[in-house]
Design an enzyme around this catalytic site. Structure first.
Site, PDB file in Angstrom:
ATOM      1  N   SER A 140      36.578  42.956  44.851  1.00 50.11           N
ATOM      2  CA  SER A 140      37.659  42.524  43.957  1.00 50.11           C
ATOM      3  C   SER A 140      38.406  41.371  44.593  1.00 50.11           C
ATOM      4  O   SER A 140      38.478  41.265  45.826  1.00 50.11           O
ATOM      5  CB  SER A 140      38.633  43.683  43.734  1.00 50.11           C
ATOM      6  OG  SER A 140      39.786  43.227  43.045  1.00 50.11           O
ATOM      7  N   TYR A 153      43.767  50.302  47.821  1.00 50.82           N
ATOM      8  CA  TYR A 153      42.733  49.631  47.031  1.00 50.82           C
ATOM      9  C   TYR A 153      42.396  48.258  47.626  1.00 50.82           C
ATOM     10  O   TYR A 153      41.225  47.940  47.864  1.00 50.82           O
ATOM     11  CB  TYR A 153      43.186  49.485  45.577  1.00 50.82           C
ATOM     12  CG  TYR A 153      42.140  48.818  44.705  1.00 50.82           C
ATOM     13  CD1 TYR A 153      40.955  49.472  44.383  1.00 50.82           C
ATOM     14  CD2 TYR A 153      42.332  47.525  44.223  1.00 50.82           C
ATOM     15  CE1 TYR A 153      39.989  48.858  43.606  1.00 50.82           C
ATOM     16  CE2 TYR A 153      41.372  46.910  43.430  1.00 50.82           C
ATOM     17  CZ  TYR A 153      40.201  47.586  43.132  1.00 50.82           C
ATOM     18  OH  TYR A 153      39.240  46.971  42.362  1.00 50.82           O
TER      19      TYR A 153
END
Ligand SMILES: NC(=O)c1ccc[n+]([C@@H]2O[C@H](COP(=O)([O-])OP(=O)(O)OC[C@H]3O[C@@H](n4cnc5c(N)ncnc54)[C@H](OP(=O)(O)O)[C@@H]3O)[C@@H](O)[C@H]2O)c1
Length: 261
Positions: A140, A153
């Site tokens: 990501s 995350y």
């Protein structure tokens, strides 16, 4: 003629479902992995009727060591070798770390990092011996800088990007392609799972899962180390790469505060 086989984790929705569909369209048979067996069965039937692809459904919770071991064993199965591994399954959590459930944070690391490393290891060993194959790891843009209210995350995705870039170099010249795909905001079930205030994010920043999947597979075919899909994300990625973390982490925190999240 025998079709190559692609194993996709997190194939039951979002980017993984798009990747599985596109791989079938491009002539692959599939091994579909996620927890929701029903959704995988439905997708398997669709891939068969639309693309004449054979799709094996392999339901597994990749945070469970025994179920992960079963998927690793599938990567080692030489009777039906995996030609393409897509490590896509992942989830995020949102909020200051100390307010979040520690068991969920731990599962996030198990899925986003531990499962991805173990499956990459299993597939890479087989592919390197055969001198062919491809591994696409889904990371990501969030991994490019520390993410206040997204700490675990962002850190898992920083790991995935760094890890995959390194393995890309290790396997250069062996015939095995290794690419990390770093999407930005993509319309999937991800935001609902992570409890992210998606409505605060402007429309131009979003991509569709199909576009992201296409750019990822095209990059893997060319053995690019890293793929950032979409023009806006490319600019954001370049900004994050050249800007010190001391600035990007403060900008991230300030944007969150202004959005009221
Ligand atoms: N959407 C975005 O904005 C965005 C941006 C950057 C990166 N990403 C990354 O893209 C990847 C795919 O996410 P998405 O956006 O497509 O979200 P999604 O629609 O929520 O898909 C997540 C997939 O992971 C699977 N999964 C979740 N927990 C699992 C577990 N314990 N074991 C096995 N499979 C599990 C889910 O299936 P089951 O629930 O059936 O298990 C689902 O198929 C993730 O790695 C995410 O971090 C997403």
């Amino acid at each position: 003629m025998k079709r190559p086989i692609a194993l996709v984790t997190g194939a039951s929705s979002g980017i993984g479902e798009s990747l599985a569909r596109l791989l079938a369209e491009r002539g692959h048979d599939l091994v579909l992995v996620a927890r929701d067996a029903g959704r995988l069965e439905t997708l398997a039937k669709e891939l068969e009727s639309a693309f004449h692809a054979t799709a094996q459904v392999l339901p597994a919770d990749l945070t469970d060591a025994d179920q992960l071991a079963m998927v690793e064993a599938r990567c080692h199965d030489r009777t039906a070798p995996i030609d393409v591994l897509v490590n896509n399954a992942g989830f995020g959590t949102f909020g200051p770390l100390h307010t979040l459930d520690l068991d969920v944070e731990t599962r996030e690391i198990q899925l986003n990092v531990v499962a991805l490393v173990r499956l990459t290891h299993a597939a890479a060993a087989e592919m390197a011996e055969r001198g062919a194959g491809g591994i696409l790891n889904v990371s990501s843009l969030a991994g490019f800088q520390p993410g206040p209210s997204n700490a675990t995350y962002s850190a898992t995705k920083a790991f995935v990007t760094s890890f995959t870039e390194a393995v890309h170099e290790e396997l250069k010249g062996t015939g095995v392609h290794v690419t990390v795909l770093c999407p930005g905001f993509t319309r999937t079930g991800f935001q609902a799972t992570a409890d992210v205030p998606a409505e605060a994010i402007p429309g131009f920043m979003w991509q569709e899962a199909d576009e992201v999947a296409r750019e990822g597979l095209d990059a893997l075919a060319k053995n690019k180390a890293i793929a950032i899909p979409g023009g806006v994300n490319k600019v954001l990625g370049a900004f994050s790469t050249v800007t010190p973390h001391a600035i990007t982490r403060r900008v991230g925190a300030a944007v969150l505060k202004r959005s009221g999240a």
